[in-house]
Design a protein around this motif. Structure first.
Motif, PDB file in Angstrom:
ATOM      1  N   ASP A  55      56.695  17.684  32.037  1.00 37.40           N
ATOM      2  CA  ASP A  55      55.287  17.923  31.679  1.00 37.40           C
ATOM      3  C   ASP A  55      54.807  16.873  30.680  1.00 37.40           C
ATOM      4  O   ASP A  55      55.564  15.971  30.280  1.00 37.40           O
ATOM      5  CB  ASP A  55      55.107  19.346  31.128  1.00 37.40           C
ATOM      6  CG  ASP A  55      55.982  19.623  29.904  1.00 37.40           C
ATOM      7  OD1 ASP A  55      56.284  18.660  29.162  1.00 37.40           O
ATOM      8  OD2 ASP A  55      56.356  20.792  29.688  1.00 37.40           O
ATOM      9  N   THR A  56      53.550  17.020  30.288  1.00 40.19           N
ATOM     10  CA  THR A  56      52.922  16.006  29.430  1.00 40.19           C
ATOM     11  C   THR A  56      53.647  15.875  28.085  1.00 40.19           C
ATOM     12  O   THR A  56      53.878  14.752  27.607  1.00 40.19           O
ATOM     13  CB  THR A  56      51.445  16.390  29.184  1.00 40.19           C
ATOM     14  OG1 THR A  56      50.822  16.583  30.458  1.00 40.19           O
ATOM     15  CG2 THR A  56      50.715  15.312  28.417  1.00 40.19           C
ATOM     16  N   ALA A  57      54.011  17.020  27.496  1.00 39.18           N
ATOM     17  CA  ALA A  57      54.676  16.968  26.185  1.00 39.18           C
ATOM     18  C   ALA A  57      55.993  16.211  26.303  1.00 39.18           C
ATOM     19  O   ALA A  57      56.347  15.403  25.416  1.00 39.18           O
ATOM     20  CB  ALA A  57      54.911  18.388  25.679  1.00 39.18           C
ATOM     21  N   GLU A  58      56.725  16.426  27.387  1.00 35.94           N
ATOM     22  CA  GLU A  58      57.992  15.707  27.567  1.00 35.94           C
ATOM     23  C   GLU A  58      57.751  14.213  27.791  1.00 35.94           C
ATOM     24  O   GLU A  58      58.499  13.375  27.282  1.00 35.94           O
ATOM     25  CB  GLU A  58      58.791  16.314  28.739  1.00 35.94           C
ATOM     26  CG  GLU A  58      59.358  17.693  28.419  1.00 35.94           C
ATOM     27  CD  GLU A  58      60.320  18.237  29.464  1.00 35.94           C
ATOM     28  OE1 GLU A  58      60.724  19.403  29.322  1.00 35.94           O
ATOM     29  OE2 GLU A  58      60.672  17.510  30.428  1.00 35.94           O
ATOM     30  N   VAL A  59      56.697  13.872  28.552  1.00 35.07           N
ATOM     31  CA  VAL A  59      56.393  12.445  28.747  1.00 35.07           C
ATOM     32  C   VAL A  59      56.112  11.797  27.394  1.00 35.07           C
ATOM     33  O   VAL A  59      56.639  10.718  27.074  1.00 35.07           O
ATOM     34  CB  VAL A  59      55.174  12.253  29.688  1.00 35.07           C
ATOM     35  CG1 VAL A  59      54.745  10.777  29.730  1.00 35.07           C
ATOM     36  CG2 VAL A  59      55.493  12.746  31.096  1.00 35.07           C
ATOM     37  N   ALA A  60      55.311  12.465  26.555  1.00 33.93           N
ATOM     38  CA  ALA A  60      54.967  11.894  25.241  1.00 33.93           C
ATOM     39  C   ALA A  60      56.222  11.722  24.390  1.00 33.93           C
ATOM     40  O   ALA A  60      56.411  10.682  23.736  1.00 33.93           O
ATOM     41  CB  ALA A  60      53.953  12.801  24.542  1.00 33.93           C
ATOM     42  N   ALA A  61      57.111  12.718  24.445  1.00 35.59           N
ATOM     43  CA  ALA A  61      58.338  12.630  23.636  1.00 35.59           C
ATOM     44  C   ALA A  61      59.253  11.518  24.150  1.00 35.59           C
ATOM     45  O   ALA A  61      59.912  10.822  23.365  1.00 35.59           O
ATOM     46  CB  ALA A  61      59.060  13.978  23.651  1.00 35.59           C
ATOM     47  N   LEU A 173      40.949  12.513  33.635  1.00 37.16           N
ATOM     48  CA  LEU A 173      42.411  12.547  33.656  1.00 37.16           C
ATOM     49  C   LEU A 173      42.970  12.755  32.261  1.00 37.16           C
ATOM     50  O   LEU A 173      42.248  12.721  31.259  1.00 37.16           O
ATOM     51  CB  LEU A 173      42.989  11.289  34.319  1.00 37.16           C
ATOM     52  CG  LEU A 173      42.594   9.892  33.839  1.00 37.16           C
ATOM     53  CD1 LEU A 173      43.163   9.560  32.469  1.00 37.16           C
ATOM     54  CD2 LEU A 173      43.065   8.852  34.835  1.00 37.16           C
ATOM     55  N   GLU A 174      44.283  12.969  32.249  1.00 39.09           N
ATOM     56  CA  GLU A 174      45.034  13.077  31.000  1.00 39.09           C
ATOM     57  C   GLU A 174      46.105  12.001  31.046  1.00 39.09           C
ATOM     58  O   GLU A 174      46.692  11.763  32.104  1.00 39.09           O
ATOM     59  CB  GLU A 174      45.677  14.463  30.931  1.00 39.09           C
ATOM     60  CG  GLU A 174      46.589  14.684  29.740  1.00 39.09           C
ATOM     61  CD  GLU A 174      47.404  15.967  29.955  1.00 39.09           C
ATOM     62  OE1 GLU A 174      47.038  17.002  29.379  1.00 39.09           O
ATOM     63  OE2 GLU A 174      48.408  15.921  30.701  1.00 39.09           O
ATOM     64  N   ALA A 175      46.345  11.334  29.906  1.00 35.63           N
ATOM     65  CA  ALA A 175      47.346  10.264  29.918  1.00 35.63           C
ATOM     66  C   ALA A 175      48.016  10.149  28.559  1.00 35.63           C
ATOM     67  O   ALA A 175      47.429  10.467  27.512  1.00 35.63           O
ATOM     68  CB  ALA A 175      46.689   8.937  30.298  1.00 35.63           C
ATOM     69  N   VAL A 176      49.269   9.678  28.582  1.00 32.44           N
ATOM     70  CA  VAL A 176      50.033   9.432  27.361  1.00 32.44           C
ATOM     71  C   VAL A 176      49.951   7.939  27.049  1.00 32.44           C
ATOM     72  O   VAL A 176      50.233   7.099  27.911  1.00 32.44           O
ATOM     73  CB  VAL A 176      51.508   9.869  27.547  1.00 32.44           C
ATOM     74  CG1 VAL A 176      52.339   9.469  26.340  1.00 32.44           C
ATOM     75  CG2 VAL A 176      51.587  11.372  27.804  1.00 32.44           C
ATOM     76  N   LEU A 177      49.540   7.628  25.839  1.00 29.55           N
ATOM     77  CA  LEU A 177      49.388   6.228  25.433  1.00 29.55           C
ATOM     78  C   LEU A 177      50.733   5.655  24.962  1.00 29.55           C
ATOM     79  O   LEU A 177      51.711   6.394  24.770  1.00 29.55           O
ATOM     80  CB  LEU A 177      48.353   6.135  24.310  1.00 29.55           C
ATOM     81  CG  LEU A 177      46.949   6.646  24.678  1.00 29.55           C
ATOM     82  CD1 LEU A 177      46.046   6.676  23.443  1.00 29.55           C
ATOM     83  CD2 LEU A 177      46.334   5.792  25.781  1.00 29.55           C
ATOM     84  N   ALA A 178      50.761   4.359  24.718  1.00 30.45           N
ATOM     85  CA  ALA A 178      52.011   3.682  24.371  1.00 30.45           C
ATOM     86  C   ALA A 178      52.583   4.154  23.035  1.00 30.45           C
ATOM     87  O   ALA A 178      53.781   3.994  22.781  1.00 30.45           O
ATOM     88  CB  ALA A 178      51.785   2.169  24.341  1.00 30.45           C
ATOM     89  N   ASP A 179      51.751   4.745  22.172  1.00 30.46           N
ATOM     90  CA  ASP A 179      52.278   5.263  20.900  1.00 30.46           C
ATOM     91  C   ASP A 179      52.625   6.754  20.986  1.00 30.46           C
ATOM     92  O   ASP A 179      52.930   7.390  19.979  1.00 30.46           O
ATOM     93  CB  ASP A 179      51.271   5.019  19.765  1.00 30.46           C
ATOM     94  CG  ASP A 179      49.965   5.784  19.969  1.00 30.46           C
ATOM     95  OD1 ASP A 179      49.849   6.512  20.985  1.00 30.46           O
ATOM     96  OD2 ASP A 179      49.068   5.669  19.114  1.00 30.46           O
ATOM     97  N   GLY A 180      52.537   7.331  22.177  1.00 34.39           N
ATOM     98  CA  GLY A 180      52.858   8.750  22.373  1.00 34.39           C
ATOM     99  C   GLY A 180      51.649   9.663  22.242  1.00 34.39           C
ATOM    100  O   GLY A 180      51.746  10.863  22.518  1.00 34.39           O
ATOM    101  N   GLY A 181      50.509   9.138  21.834  1.00 37.77           N
ATOM    102  CA  GLY A 181      49.288   9.955  21.746  1.00 37.77           C
ATOM    103  C   GLY A 181      48.821  10.362  23.147  1.00 37.77           C
ATOM    104  O   GLY A 181      49.108   9.684  24.134  1.00 37.77           O
ATOM    105  N   VAL A 182      48.103  11.493  23.204  1.00 33.88           N
ATOM    106  CA  VAL A 182      47.631  11.997  24.508  1.00 33.88           C
ATOM    107  C   VAL A 182      46.103  11.997  24.540  1.00 33.88           C
ATOM    108  O   VAL A 182      45.463  12.531  23.632  1.00 33.88           O
ATOM    109  CB  VAL A 182      48.146  13.436  24.749  1.00 33.88           C
ATOM    110  CG1 VAL A 182      47.616  13.982  26.079  1.00 33.88           C
ATOM    111  CG2 VAL A 182      49.668  13.471  24.743  1.00 33.88           C
TER     112      VAL A 182
END
Ligand SMILES: Cc1cc2nc3c(=O)[nH]c(=O)nc-3n(C[C@H](O)[C@H](O)[C@H](O)COP(=O)(O)OP(=O)(O)OC[C@H]3O[C@@H](n4cnc5c(N)ncnc54)[C@H](O)[C@@H]3O)c2cc1C
Length: 467
Positions: A55-61, A173-182
């Motif tokens: 999920d999104t939280a795991e992608v960010a982590a 859309l929703e996306a994870v940025l290179a610094d982990g921000g969503v």
């Protein structure tokens, strides 16, 4: 392929396992193998690890964990991309998004649906149909291609002339940025002009600016009637003349072009029969869809068109599928062909006929034994140029000449497959210096350390280690 993990790999594997679970961090070369080569077996590279968040939280982590140890990421969806943007170049973490495949209930009031980036096109098409709607994009790789990958490449396909490419279907859309921000823009509001259009920017960014995790898609009403026709004509200019006559039909949904030499090869290699009695120099595949039966209006236009030599009509599912199989068989024949120069380009339609003869002349001069195989989505000017049987040491020279020819004819060197790594040396053929600098500034602003998909679009960014 190296079986030895890179230094520090164990620590990173442990921190990624803490995020996604050990079974979703693949270090074993055998388990990594299918992620490390593209679907046509042309481009491959070793990944440091393959990681499969849910999920999104795991992608960010995952992004944060990789950033902390200075390892870059390559986002991958269905791995059907044809320019090498979704396979590792060597030493990156391969971030597979396929487990993000949740499809939320269709919002029938808005005519929209929110889906995970890993949902396949076929699964989303089926979910939309169950609500009597359609996702207005279709392409041959529908069973594997994911919505995230299709946003990444701004995929086109067969329905662009009526509905636009993937960008036109993305409401948010929703996306994870290179610094982990969503960043999250999933409200589905059609009027929402607060600042820059980030979803539009991410369409076609090929995983270089952010990792797409969820997408809000526009749906269109399901049209109950469909008819497909195969039209034989005498030359390329005649095919364009027929297309001009068809354009006023509101039901026109697809217009594809095929040439006789290529179709004969496809029939031989894939074992298909044409529904037309004789052979013609050029063929148009035309499809119309509407709430009423569009067969009569299609027949009326084709009947009044002197360029039409013969027509076969598919009204039931089997008849339509038989005609489409001839078109989709082209892609299969290219793969069987091996040693291929494979280009995906767009041309102003008025230049198509002149360009085709120049292209055939270039191929005949440079590679007399090679077989040019052309086909495309002619409704939007998109041509797939394949030249089979070019020795590997000469594919580069032929590619250079053909892409330069395209640019000189006012075409684009990339229509729907993106730049990836395959065309990064040619970006300046399609964009001015100022344009390239603006794109670099955007890349630097969102990903200053080159964390996401290094080596894609911009060649000199290639480094698996962050700067
Ligand atoms: C038989 C066949 C027919 C095809 N027909 C067409 C066609 O008609 N039209 C067309 O446009 N394409 C076509 N393609 C190409 C391909 O299907 C598309 O490019 C598709 O959009 C790729 O989706 P994917 O999930 O496989 O992406 P991948 O191949 O996994 O990745 C493609 C790119 O998107 C990036 N990416 C993937 N997921 C994400 C994400 N979640 N966030 C950010 N970036 C991401 C990757 O890094 C890579 O740069 C065809 C391919 C095949 C094999």
């Amino acid at each position: 392929m190296s079986a030895l993990p890179a230094p520090g790999c164990d620590d990173l594997a442990a921190s990624l396992a803490a995020v996604v679970g050990a079974e979703h961090v693949l270090a074993d070369p055998e388990l990594r193998a299918s992620y490390e080569v593209d679907c046509v077996g042309v481009r491959r590279g070793d990944a440091l690890l393959v990681v499969r968040p849910a999920d999104t939280a795991e992608v960010a982590a995952v992004v944060v964990a990789c950033r902390e140890v200075g390892v870059a990421l390559v986002p991958q969806g269905g791995n059907t991309g044809l320019t090498g943007g979704g396979v590792p170049r060597g030493g990156e973490v391969l971030l597979s998004l396929r487990r993000l495949d949740r499809i939320e209930p269709v919002d029938v009031d808005a005519g929209q649906v929110t889906v995970g980036a890993g949902a396949t096109l076929a699964a989303v098409q089926a979910a939309a149909l169950a609500s009597d709607m359609e996702l207005a994009v279709d392409l041959g790789a529908r069973d594997q291609a994911t919505i995230g990958g299709m946003v990444g490449t701004n995929a086109g396909g067969t329905r662009v002339l009526r509905h636009g490419s993937m960008r036109a279907q993305v409401v948010g859309l929703e996306a994870v940025l290179a610094d982990g921000g969503v960043v999250e823009r999933l409200s589905g509001l059609l009027k929402d002009n607060v600042g820059y259009d980030l979803p539009g920017l991410l369409c076609g960014s090929e995983g270089t600016l952010a990792v797409v995790t969820r997408v809000r898609l526009r749906l269109v009403p399901r049209l109950s009637h469909r008819v497909t026709a195969l039209v034989g004509v005498g030359n390329t200019s005649d095919a364009l003349a027929v297309l001009r006559r068809l354009r006023p039909l509101a039901s026109l949904d697809a217009a594809e072009i095929m040439w006789d030499d290529a179709l004969a090869l496809v029939q031989e290699r894939v074992g298909l029969r044409s529904p037309l009695a004789g052979r013609h120099a050029v063929y148009l595949l035309v499809e119309c869809t509407a709430m009423h039966d569009p067969t009569d209006e299609l027949a009326q236009v084709l009947g009044a068109c002197s360029a039409v030599e013969d027509v076969a009509v598919g009204q039931d599912a089997a008849g339509r599928a038989a005609i489409w199989a001839l078109r989709h068989g082209h892609a299969e024949s290219v793969v069987i062909g091996g040693n291929t120069v494979k280009l995906d380009v767009t041309l102003p339609l008025g230049r198509l006929a002149a360009f085709e003869s120049r292209l055939r002349a270039v191929c005949a001069r440079r590679e007399p034994d090679a077989v040019p195989l052309l086909f495309g989505h002619v409704g939007d000017g998109n041509l797939h140029v394949n030249v089979l049987g070019v020795p590997p040491e000469r594919t580069g020279e032929l590619t250079d000449e053909v892409l330069t020819l395209f640019a000189a004819h006012g075409g684009s060197i990339s229509a729907e497959h993106g730049i990836g790594v395959a065309k990064r040396a040619y970006v300046r053929l399609g964009r001015s210096a100022a344009d390239v600098e603006a794109m670099r500034a955007i890349k630097h602003g969102l990903d200053p350390r080159g964390m996401l998909n290094p080596g894609v679009i911009f060649a000199e960014n290639h480094s698996s280690k962050l700067r």
